[in-house]
Design a protein around this motif. Structure first.
Motif, mmCIF file in Angstrom:
data_model
loop_
_atom_site.group_PDB
_atom_site.id
_atom_site.type_symbol
_atom_site.label_atom_id
_atom_site.label_comp_id
_atom_site.label_asym_id
_atom_site.label_seq_id
_atom_site.Cartn_x
_atom_site.Cartn_y
_atom_site.Cartn_z
ATOM 1 N N MET A 133 3.513 7.075 -15.938
ATOM 2 C CA MET A 133 3.870 5.886 -15.191
ATOM 3 C C MET A 133 5.178 5.322 -15.736
ATOM 4 O O MET A 133 5.344 5.198 -16.953
ATOM 5 C CB MET A 133 2.772 4.829 -15.281
ATOM 6 N N THR A 134 6.097 4.985 -14.844
ATOM 7 C CA THR A 134 7.380 4.465 -15.288
ATOM 8 C C THR A 134 7.227 3.057 -15.853
ATOM 9 O O THR A 134 6.297 2.323 -15.526
ATOM 10 C CB THR A 134 8.405 4.427 -14.140
ATOM 11 N N LYS A 135 8.166 2.705 -16.700
ATOM 12 C CA LYS A 135 8.129 1.399 -17.354
ATOM 13 C C LYS A 135 8.240 0.259 -16.348
ATOM 14 O O LYS A 135 7.678 -0.825 -16.553
ATOM 15 C CB LYS A 135 9.273 1.314 -18.374
ATOM 16 N N GLU B 160 0.821 -1.206 0.000
ATOM 17 C CA GLU B 160 0.000 0.000 0.000
ATOM 18 C C GLU B 160 0.855 1.256 0.000
ATOM 19 O O GLU B 160 0.824 2.062 0.925
ATOM 20 C CB GLU B 160 -0.951 -0.020 1.199
ATOM 21 N N GLU B 161 1.633 1.390 -1.029
ATOM 22 C CA GLU B 161 2.419 2.613 -1.208
ATOM 23 C C GLU B 161 2.546 2.887 -2.701
ATOM 24 O O GLU B 161 2.288 2.028 -3.553
ATOM 25 C CB GLU B 161 3.800 2.489 -0.570
ATOM 26 N N VAL B 162 2.929 4.115 -3.012
ATOM 27 C CA VAL B 162 3.228 4.499 -4.386
ATOM 28 C C VAL B 162 4.392 5.477 -4.324
ATOM 29 O O VAL B 162 4.459 6.337 -3.435
ATOM 30 C CB VAL B 162 1.992 5.111 -5.085
ATOM 31 N N ASN C 234 4.484 -0.638 -8.205
ATOM 32 C CA ASN C 234 3.158 -0.534 -7.571
ATOM 33 C C ASN C 234 2.166 0.022 -8.590
ATOM 34 O O ASN C 234 1.561 1.071 -8.395
ATOM 35 C CB ASN C 234 3.224 0.373 -6.343
ATOM 36 N N LYS C 235 2.000 -0.703 -9.669
ATOM 37 C CA LYS C 235 1.250 -0.199 -10.821
ATOM 38 C C LYS C 235 -0.199 0.143 -10.472
ATOM 39 O O LYS C 235 -0.716 1.188 -10.876
ATOM 40 C CB LYS C 235 1.302 -1.235 -11.943
ATOM 41 N N GLU C 236 -0.856 -0.710 -9.718
ATOM 42 C CA GLU C 236 -2.259 -0.470 -9.387
ATOM 43 C C GLU C 236 -2.421 0.791 -8.550
ATOM 44 O O GLU C 236 -3.306 1.616 -8.801
ATOM 45 C CB GLU C 236 -2.831 -1.677 -8.645
ATOM 46 N N ASN C 237 -1.565 0.965 -7.561
ATOM 47 C CA ASN C 237 -1.637 2.164 -6.726
ATOM 48 C C ASN C 237 -1.254 3.403 -7.519
ATOM 49 O O ASN C 237 -1.795 4.491 -7.290
ATOM 50 C CB ASN C 237 -0.727 2.010 -5.509
ATOM 51 N N ALA C 238 -0.303 3.246 -8.432
ATOM 52 C CA ALA C 238 0.116 4.372 -9.267
ATOM 53 C C ALA C 238 -1.051 4.860 -10.120
ATOM 54 O O ALA C 238 -1.271 6.066 -10.267
ATOM 55 C CB ALA C 238 1.293 3.959 -10.135
#
Length: 337
Positions: free
Chosen positions: A258-260, A24-26, A264-268
């Motif tokens: 969003m970086t490649k 739970e972080e971004v 934490n793709k979902e949170n991003a």
């Protein structure tokens, strides 16, 4: 974990590369100042419970992400200016993001058609004019800045700074390379001094009588009015929204990508979408004295007081593609020399 809400030097944060991603972080790399982002990240954390870790960079974002590669802890990059966003994309450091929320909240002109970057706020590249020495209506277009009547009366920052590169790219779009080169030569001939300092330094120069006209971003007026030392500078000038003949005022953005390697793709994605919501847009635009990008969200009262303008209708991706040509002709005319 990234250090939260503190500027981090390029050499710091190496420990984060080996740290496992928390659920739970971004993690955000940003060129924007801490005080401008904190109200947004606080609101996001309160709504979602997702912790936002921010690394504040003054330069070198592309170099840093390239060096970190797949090990990078960064999920998102947030920066000002289409030139800087495009540089991250061109380096192959981002991934496309597709979201109905983003599409609904971000007009087509202010996001990459492939979803590589999304705009968050806009600002206009305007002209500041002396209240005492420039009459209303004397400057109405960007083309006017090359008029010999202004010889020795204009101040600006470096022609190779990202803000001016984007403006010159827009000039190329409207006038072609030959026309833009002639415009730069005319503008250079009208300078009161060698390009130097930031946008606020140009307004200070007007206040000090060194020049009568300066090029700058709209939001700097808000920042100067809030600074007791700089308020007098701001009050010495008018804001003029010049246009390209047959079009509108040059507009630039702050934006996110969003970086490649986002761990934490979902949170991003949740943070990206939150930043375009009416709640966040109002916070962001008022904190930065910029214009909200989401339809139906009004700017703050101070920004409204500067007046209405029509934005140039060029898609910013078209401007971004002309950056190399803009830098080249700026160097060919030795604009900063």
């Amino acid at each position: 974990m990234l250090t939260k809400f503190k500027p981090i030097a390029l050499a710091v944060l190496s420990f984060a590369l080996a740290a496992p991603a928390m659920a739970e972080e971004v993690n955000l790399y940003s060129y924007r100042q801490p005080d401008l982002l904190k109200p947004l990240t606080d609101a996001f954390e309160a709504e979602t419970g997702i912790e936002v870790n921010v690394a504040y960079l003054s330069k070198g974002m592309v170099e840093r992400l390239t060096a970190e590669g797949k090990r990078s802890p960064a999920d998102l990059v947030l920066t000002v200016d289409i030139s800087r966003l495009a540089a991250v994309v061109d380096a192959g450091l981002t991934q496309p993001v597709h979201s109905d929320i983003l599409v609904a909240n971000v007009p087509a002109a202010y996001h990459d058609p492939e979803g590589q970057w999304w705009g968050l706020t806009t600002r206009a590249r305007v002209v500041y004019t002396s209240k005492d020495r420039v009459k209303p209506g004397e400057v109405t277009t960007y083309e006017d800045l090359a008029n010999p009547k202004w010889k020795g009366r204009i101040c600006t920052r470096s022609g190779t700074h990202a803000y001016n590169v984007a403006l010159t790219a827009a000039v190329i779009h409207h006038l072609g390379e030959d026309g833009a080169k002639a415009w730069l030569e005319g503008l250079k001939a009208n300078l009161a001094r060698k390009p130097q300092g930031n946008d606020r330094a140009q307004v200070k120069a007007i206040w000090a009588g060194e020049c009568d006209i300066a090029i700058g971003n709209t939001y700097y007026m808000g920042e100067m009015l809030e600074d007791p030392e700089q308020k007098e500078w701001a009050e010495s000038v008018n804001i003029v929204f010049p246009v390209f003949e047959g079009s509108g005022a040059h507009v630039n953005i702050s934006g996110v990508a969003m970086t490649k390697s986002a761990p934490n793709k979902e949170n991003a994605l949740k943070l990206m979408e939150f930043l375009t919501t009416p709640e966040a847009q109002k916070i962001y635009a008022e904190a930065n004295h910029e214009y909200p990008i989401a339809p139906g969200v009004e700017p703050g009262d101070l920004v409204k007081s500067w007046g209405d303008f029509t934005a140039d209708n060029v898609n910013l991706m078209d401007v971004a593609k002309l950056r190399p040509a803009a830098v080249r002709i700026t160097e060919e005319v030795d604009f900063d020399g």
